[in-house]
Design a protein around this motif. Sequence first.
Motif, short mmCIF file in Angstrom:
data_model
loop_
_atom_site.label_atom_id
_atom_site.label_comp_id
_atom_site.label_asym_id
_atom_site.label_seq_id
_atom_site.Cartn_x
_atom_site.Cartn_y
_atom_site.Cartn_z
N ALA A 168 0.83 -1.21 0.00
CA ALA A 168 0.00 0.00 0.00
C ALA A 168 0.86 1.25 0.00
O ALA A 168 0.54 2.22 -0.68
N GLU B 155 -4.70 -4.03 -5.35
CA GLU B 155 -6.10 -4.35 -5.66
C GLU B 155 -6.28 -5.86 -5.80
O GLU B 155 -7.24 -6.44 -5.29
N LEU C 121 -6.23 -7.47 -2.37
CA LEU C 121 -7.49 -7.24 -1.67
C LEU C 121 -8.59 -8.17 -2.19
O LEU C 121 -9.34 -8.77 -1.41
N TYR D 129 -11.83 -0.31 0.78
CA TYR D 129 -10.56 0.00 0.14
C TYR D 129 -10.64 -0.17 -1.37
O TYR D 129 -10.08 0.63 -2.11
N HIS E 216 -12.31 2.82 -2.75
CA HIS E 216 -11.38 3.96 -2.81
C HIS E 216 -10.44 3.85 -4.01
O HIS E 216 -10.17 4.85 -4.69
N ILE E 217 -9.95 2.66 -4.25
CA ILE E 217 -9.05 2.45 -5.39
C ILE E 217 -9.78 2.73 -6.70
O ILE E 217 -9.28 3.44 -7.57
N PHE F 181 -7.40 6.50 -3.38
CA PHE F 181 -6.63 5.65 -2.48
C PHE F 181 -5.59 6.46 -1.72
O PHE F 181 -4.84 7.23 -2.30
N ILE G 67 -5.22 5.23 5.15
CA ILE G 67 -6.44 4.55 5.58
C ILE G 67 -6.15 3.11 6.00
O ILE G 67 -6.90 2.54 6.78
N LEU G 68 -5.04 2.56 5.51
CA LEU G 68 -4.66 1.21 5.93
C LEU G 68 -3.90 1.22 7.26
O LEU G 68 -3.93 0.24 7.99
N ALA H 44 -6.22 1.04 10.16
CA ALA H 44 -7.33 0.22 9.70
C ALA H 44 -7.79 -0.81 10.73
O ALA H 44 -6.99 -1.52 11.31
#
Length: 148
Positions: A53, A67, A70, A110, A113-114, A119, A123-124, A127
């Motif tokens: 990230a 991505e 995830l 997430y 957001h991407i 992104f 935020i991670l 998290a």
Amino acid sequence: MRKLWIGILITVGLVLGGCSFVEEANNTVSYVNEATSYLNEVNDFVNEVPAIASEAVNDPQTLTELESKLIDMKNEIQSFSEVQAPEITADLHQQILDYSQQAEEGIDLYLTHIEEGKFDPSILEDAELFQTLEEITTIVDEIKQLGL
């Protein structure tokens, strides 16, 4: 003759009961193996994703990799949610499913957001996703400690 039939019925009952016990033991071992595999996937995700990230902010190729990670984790969560737990682990399994649901919701956030181009790796950092996934590893460790 009557005693013979009673003896046969008792023997059949014991054999069938023994088969049920063996089947339950096999199901429990299979479940522990599935839970351990899931735990390994969760651990890999928790260990790899924060670094990916951080790099993804400046590198579109790494963002694509993030991505993908995830999505893969989301698929793992969905696959594990279909696993049938034996009775002995039912409560712990339900806890894993609850945490997994929370993690899946975080992953969806997430991914959104991407997709929207918003992104931000911060935020991670704070998290709940990673805290939630770490809770899953704790529960799976409890299952292992049952001596199964």
